[in-house]
Scaffold this active site. Structure first.
Site, mmCIF file in Angstrom:
data_model
loop_
_atom_site.group_PDB
_atom_site.id
_atom_site.type_symbol
_atom_site.label_atom_id
_atom_site.label_comp_id
_atom_site.label_asym_id
_atom_site.label_seq_id
_atom_site.Cartn_x
_atom_site.Cartn_y
_atom_site.Cartn_z
ATOM 1 C CE1 TYR A 17 -3.683 2.531 0.458
ATOM 2 C CE2 TYR A 17 -2.245 3.482 2.117
ATOM 3 C CZ TYR A 17 -3.351 3.573 1.295
ATOM 4 O OH TYR A 17 -4.116 4.705 1.290
ATOM 5 C CG HIS B 202 -2.631 10.922 -1.292
ATOM 6 N ND1 HIS B 202 -3.922 10.717 -1.717
ATOM 7 C CD2 HIS B 202 -2.599 10.488 -0.008
ATOM 8 C CE1 HIS B 202 -4.635 10.187 -0.742
ATOM 9 N NE2 HIS B 202 -3.845 10.038 0.308
#
Length: 143
Positions: free
Chosen positions: A53, A81
């Protein structure tokens, strides 16, 4: 007198309050060892060519998509992000307490960051620097 905060022990509310001013963050050998071990583990897992991840995948709802092949590009993707935010900036005291919490979280050795990340955050907390942090958006939930 500068407050000293040891990342080898749990943070106290008083530590978070003290972070409004420059503080000395102690990164002891046990912290450095566990952060280094997690970084070594991450390097091994990345060599196994499996999904990790945020390292080889997207973030949040984009987890099902592949991340960037080049780890430097993926790091840029991470910053983009985390930098997505809006609204008024949080109060400086809240931002500095949040950064101390994030530093302590990363120092637990579960994120795979390099020890120099902890050192850089500790050095920043020793100054009066306060980054702009919008009220709404991602500060990062992993770690």
């Amino acid at each position: 007198m500068t407050t000293e905060v040891d990342l080898g022990v749990p943070l106290r509310i008083a530590d978070l309050r003290a972070a409004r001013d420059p503080i000395k963050v102690v990164v002891g050998p046990q912290v450095r060892d566990r952060v280094t071990a997690a970084r070594t583990f991450l390097a091994t897992v990345l060599g196994d060519d499996r999904a990790v991840y945020g390292a080889t995948t997207g973030f949040g709802a984009l987890v099902g998509y592949a991340g960037r092949a080049d780890l430097r590009d993926q790091a840029d993707n991470t910053l983009a992000h985390l930098g997505a935010g809006q609204g008024p900036d949080l109060d400086p005291e809240v931002v500095r307490a949040t950064l101390l919490l994030r530093t302590a979280s990363l120092a637990r050795g579960a994120s795979g960051v390099s020890p120099h990340v902890i050192d850089a955050l500790a050095a920043m907390l020793a100054t009066t620097f306060v980054p702009a942090m919008p009220r709404l958006g991602s500060v990062g939930a992993s770690g």
